[in-house]
Design a protein around this motif. Sequence first.
Motif, PDB file in Angstrom:
ATOM      1  N   SER A 160     -24.808   8.283 -37.820  1.00 17.81           N
ATOM      2  CA  SER A 160     -25.254   9.576 -38.347  1.00 17.81           C
ATOM      3  C   SER A 160     -24.087  10.512 -38.623  1.00 17.81           C
ATOM      4  O   SER A 160     -24.133  11.313 -39.553  1.00 17.81           O
ATOM      5  CB  SER A 160     -26.226  10.235 -37.362  1.00 17.81           C
ATOM      6  N   ARG A 161     -23.012  10.396 -37.830  1.00 16.17           N
ATOM      7  CA  ARG A 161     -21.879  11.305 -38.039  1.00 16.17           C
ATOM      8  C   ARG A 161     -21.123  11.012 -39.334  1.00 16.17           C
ATOM      9  O   ARG A 161     -20.333  11.836 -39.797  1.00 16.17           O
ATOM     10  CB  ARG A 161     -20.925  11.224 -36.845  1.00 16.17           C
ATOM     11  N   ASP A 162     -21.328   9.823 -39.886  1.00 18.95           N
ATOM     12  CA  ASP A 162     -20.653   9.450 -41.129  1.00 18.95           C
ATOM     13  C   ASP A 162     -21.501   9.715 -42.367  1.00 18.95           C
ATOM     14  O   ASP A 162     -21.060   9.437 -43.489  1.00 18.95           O
ATOM     15  CB  ASP A 162     -20.280   7.962 -41.110  1.00 18.95           C
ATOM     16  N   VAL A 163     -22.715  10.234 -42.180  1.00 19.37           N
ATOM     17  CA  VAL A 163     -23.659  10.413 -43.288  1.00 19.37           C
ATOM     18  C   VAL A 163     -23.869  11.898 -43.578  1.00 19.37           C
ATOM     19  O   VAL A 163     -24.030  12.711 -42.665  1.00 19.37           O
ATOM     20  CB  VAL A 163     -25.014   9.746 -42.967  1.00 19.37           C
ATOM     21  N   VAL A 164     -23.860  12.220 -44.854  1.00 18.01           N
ATOM     22  CA  VAL A 164     -24.172  13.579 -45.316  1.00 18.01           C
ATOM     23  C   VAL A 164     -25.316  13.484 -46.319  1.00 18.01           C
ATOM     24  O   VAL A 164     -25.257  12.668 -47.249  1.00 18.01           O
ATOM     25  CB  VAL A 164     -22.954  14.252 -45.970  1.00 18.01           C
ATOM     26  N   GLU A 165     -26.354  14.300 -46.133  1.00 19.46           N
ATOM     27  CA  GLU A 165     -27.482  14.354 -47.065  1.00 19.46           C
ATOM     28  C   GLU A 165     -27.540  15.751 -47.677  1.00 19.46           C
ATOM     29  O   GLU A 165     -27.534  16.747 -46.957  1.00 19.46           O
ATOM     30  CB  GLU A 165     -28.787  14.024 -46.354  1.00 19.46           C
ATOM     31  N   VAL A 166     -27.604  15.787 -49.003  1.00 20.92           N
ATOM     32  CA  VAL A 166     -27.525  17.052 -49.724  1.00 20.92           C
ATOM     33  C   VAL A 166     -28.662  17.135 -50.738  1.00 20.92           C
ATOM     34  O   VAL A 166     -29.049  16.117 -51.331  1.00 20.92           O
ATOM     35  CB  VAL A 166     -26.172  17.178 -50.464  1.00 20.92           C
ATOM     36  N   TRP A 183     -27.249  11.141 -50.992  1.00 25.33           N
ATOM     37  CA  TRP A 183     -26.955  10.554 -49.673  1.00 25.33           C
ATOM     38  C   TRP A 183     -25.558   9.974 -49.744  1.00 25.33           C
ATOM     39  O   TRP A 183     -25.235   9.217 -50.666  1.00 25.33           O
ATOM     40  CB  TRP A 183     -27.979   9.466 -49.371  1.00 25.33           C
ATOM     41  N   ARG A 184     -24.714  10.323 -48.771  1.00 21.71           N
ATOM     42  CA  ARG A 184     -23.325   9.851 -48.817  1.00 21.71           C
ATOM     43  C   ARG A 184     -22.852   9.418 -47.429  1.00 21.71           C
ATOM     44  O   ARG A 184     -23.005  10.141 -46.450  1.00 21.71           O
ATOM     45  CB  ARG A 184     -22.401  10.935 -49.357  1.00 21.71           C
ATOM     46  N   TRP A 185     -22.299   8.216 -47.393  1.00 21.51           N
ATOM     47  CA  TRP A 185     -21.659   7.693 -46.190  1.00 21.51           C
ATOM     48  C   TRP A 185     -20.178   7.534 -46.482  1.00 21.51           C
ATOM     49  O   TRP A 185     -19.793   6.996 -47.524  1.00 21.51           O
ATOM     50  CB  TRP A 185     -22.262   6.328 -45.838  1.00 21.51           C
ATOM     51  N   SER A 186     -19.342   8.030 -45.578  1.00 23.15           N
ATOM     52  CA  SER A 186     -17.902   7.892 -45.793  1.00 23.15           C
ATOM     53  C   SER A 186     -17.188   7.795 -44.457  1.00 23.15           C
ATOM     54  O   SER A 186     -17.525   8.493 -43.497  1.00 23.15           O
ATOM     55  CB  SER A 186     -17.344   9.073 -46.601  1.00 23.15           C
ATOM     56  N   VAL A 187     -16.230   6.907 -44.427  1.00 20.30           N
ATOM     57  CA  VAL A 187     -15.349   6.748 -43.263  1.00 20.30           C
ATOM     58  C   VAL A 187     -13.946   7.058 -43.744  1.00 20.30           C
ATOM     59  O   VAL A 187     -13.412   6.337 -44.595  1.00 20.30           O
ATOM     60  CB  VAL A 187     -15.424   5.325 -42.692  1.00 20.30           C
ATOM     61  N   PRO A 188     -13.306   8.118 -43.264  1.00 26.97           N
ATOM     62  CA  PRO A 188     -11.980   8.491 -43.772  1.00 26.97           C
ATOM     63  C   PRO A 188     -10.916   7.483 -43.357  1.00 26.97           C
ATOM     64  O   PRO A 188     -11.010   6.849 -42.313  1.00 26.97           O
ATOM     65  CB  PRO A 188     -11.732   9.859 -43.136  1.00 26.97           C
ATOM     66  N   SER A 189      -9.891   7.368 -44.211  1.00 22.75           N
ATOM     67  CA  SER A 189      -8.792   6.457 -43.891  1.00 22.75           C
ATOM     68  C   SER A 189      -7.928   7.014 -42.772  1.00 22.75           C
ATOM     69  O   SER A 189      -7.232   6.271 -42.094  1.00 22.75           O
ATOM     70  CB  SER A 189      -7.923   6.231 -45.142  1.00 22.75           C
ATOM     71  N   ASP A 190      -7.952   8.333 -42.576  1.00 18.46           N
ATOM     72  CA  ASP A 190      -7.196   8.954 -41.495  1.00 18.46           C
ATOM     73  C   ASP A 190      -8.158   9.778 -40.649  1.00 18.46           C
ATOM     74  O   ASP A 190      -8.530  10.882 -41.025  1.00 18.46           O
ATOM     75  CB  ASP A 190      -6.096   9.855 -42.063  1.00 18.46           C
ATOM     76  N   PRO A 191      -8.594   9.265 -39.481  1.00 20.04           N
ATOM     77  CA  PRO A 191      -9.575   9.982 -38.664  1.00 20.04           C
ATOM     78  C   PRO A 191      -9.108  11.364 -38.236  1.00 20.04           C
ATOM     79  O   PRO A 191      -9.913  12.258 -37.966  1.00 20.04           O
ATOM     80  CB  PRO A 191      -9.754   9.057 -37.444  1.00 20.04           C
ATOM     81  N   ASP A 192      -7.796  11.573 -38.144  1.00 20.50           N
ATOM     82  CA  ASP A 192      -7.275  12.875 -37.705  1.00 20.50           C
ATOM     83  C   ASP A 192      -7.176  13.877 -38.847  1.00 20.50           C
ATOM     84  O   ASP A 192      -6.782  15.024 -38.637  1.00 20.50           O
ATOM     85  CB  ASP A 192      -5.889  12.699 -37.072  1.00 20.50           C
ATOM     86  N   ALA A 255      -8.847   0.879 -44.767  1.00 23.32           N
ATOM     87  CA  ALA A 255      -9.268   1.667 -43.602  1.00 23.32           C
ATOM     88  C   ALA A 255     -10.388   2.654 -43.913  1.00 23.32           C
ATOM     89  O   ALA A 255     -10.745   3.464 -43.058  1.00 23.32           O
ATOM     90  CB  ALA A 255      -8.064   2.422 -43.030  1.00 23.32           C
ATOM     91  N   SER A 256     -10.931   2.632 -45.128  1.00 18.16           N
ATOM     92  CA  SER A 256     -11.948   3.624 -45.466  1.00 18.16           C
ATOM     93  C   SER A 256     -13.011   3.010 -46.355  1.00 18.16           C
ATOM     94  O   SER A 256     -12.825   1.952 -46.965  1.00 18.16           O
ATOM     95  CB  SER A 256     -11.320   4.830 -46.173  1.00 18.16           C
ATOM     96  N   GLY A 257     -14.128   3.685 -46.405  1.00 19.94           N
ATOM     97  CA  GLY A 257     -15.214   3.293 -47.285  1.00 19.94           C
ATOM     98  C   GLY A 257     -16.014   4.519 -47.692  1.00 19.94           C
ATOM     99  O   GLY A 257     -16.080   5.506 -46.957  1.00 19.94           O
ATOM    100  N   ASP A 258     -16.594   4.464 -48.878  1.00 15.35           N
ATOM    101  CA  ASP A 258     -17.354   5.607 -49.394  1.00 15.35           C
ATOM    102  C   ASP A 258     -18.511   5.073 -50.227  1.00 15.35           C
ATOM    103  O   ASP A 258     -18.300   4.343 -51.194  1.00 15.35           O
ATOM    104  CB  ASP A 258     -16.450   6.482 -50.259  1.00 15.35           C
ATOM    105  N   VAL A 259     -19.732   5.422 -49.825  1.00 13.77           N
ATOM    106  CA  VAL A 259     -20.934   5.028 -50.555  1.00 13.77           C
ATOM    107  C   VAL A 259     -21.735   6.286 -50.858  1.00 13.77           C
ATOM    108  O   VAL A 259     -22.045   7.059 -49.949  1.00 13.77           O
ATOM    109  CB  VAL A 259     -21.796   4.042 -49.747  1.00 13.77           C
ATOM    110  N   MET A 260     -22.062   6.505 -52.120  1.00 11.00           N
ATOM    111  CA  MET A 260     -22.850   7.679 -52.496  1.00 11.00           C
ATOM    112  C   MET A 260     -23.961   7.243 -53.443  1.00 11.00           C
ATOM    113  O   MET A 260     -23.703   6.537 -54.421  1.00 11.00           O
ATOM    114  CB  MET A 260     -21.980   8.733 -53.166  1.00 11.00           C
ATOM    115  N   VAL A 261     -25.177   7.669 -53.161  1.00 12.50           N
ATOM    116  CA  VAL A 261     -26.315   7.404 -54.034  1.00 12.50           C
ATOM    117  C   VAL A 261     -27.062   8.706 -54.267  1.00 12.50           C
ATOM    118  O   VAL A 261     -27.108   9.576 -53.391  1.00 12.50           O
ATOM    119  CB  VAL A 261     -27.264   6.335 -53.429  1.00 12.50           C
TER     120      VAL A 261
END
Length: 277
Positions: A160-166, A183-192, A255-261
């Motif tokens: 859930s922390r990686d998902v944004v719904e707008v 709906w967007r799921w994203s994992v940043p390449s740099d967590p910091d 190190a990252s992924g981004d899915v948006m629908v």
Amino acid sequence: MVDDSAWSPPKRRNGIGWIVLSGLLLPAGWIAWLLVALAGYNGVDSSNRSLSAQTLGDVVVTVVCAGVPLTGVVVLLVQRRRDRSVTLVGPVACAVFAVLAAGTLGYPTTGVARSWAADVERHAQPLTELETSMTQSEAEQDLAGVGERAVRALGEDVRSRDVVEVTLECPLSNLQEGTQYMWRWSVPSDPDGEPQTDAEREADQLPGHEIERQLAPVRQVFRDAGLHDADPYGWDVRALGADWLAEANVSVTRASGDVMVETTCLAGGPGNGYDDE
């Protein structure tokens, strides 16, 4: 013997007042027309209200700028019938200004009026079956389902922390306000949150064959959802649809992924009369 020195030719009257007034009105009308047009653009997204106000303002400007010199033509011609000292200079000049005003202001005003008429007709149309086919909860649930399947096809977990719904406002087919869901799921390449250098960014990129290997299952998910490959425009995968699901995008690195629908514009949504019951 007649004294010719006392005789003088009759004074000619050229209607200078009407000519000057007509000449000043024309550029003033151009400026006023532009100001009305700019005010229309600042209206409610070219809505019925802004177009109607713009049309009315344009008509007033056109009538004044063309009507005053036309009135001058009539007045001066009537005066000339009674008094031959009134020349044709005034009526001809005023007629020229009337034609210029009618052409330069009347033609664009007609275009605005046609746009207003088309806008009114469009507002009167009923919403399409697609636009009313889903409630807010259905749209959000189905959209999340497609997004989550795409993420799992990448071999990732949906947290859930990686998902944004707008939800976004959008115009429906009859220009009423609708809602678009994203709906967007994203994992940043740099967590910091530290920005990458060019070298780090380049090292994070996957080879082309590896990208295709990872994204092949995702493409299938999108095809099953009725989406078809399109120009990626900066994404690794971009797919478009003609049904309730409008677009999907995916990008991956080491190190990252981004899915948006996202959905098409739907009537179901907050405050538009098609809320969940």
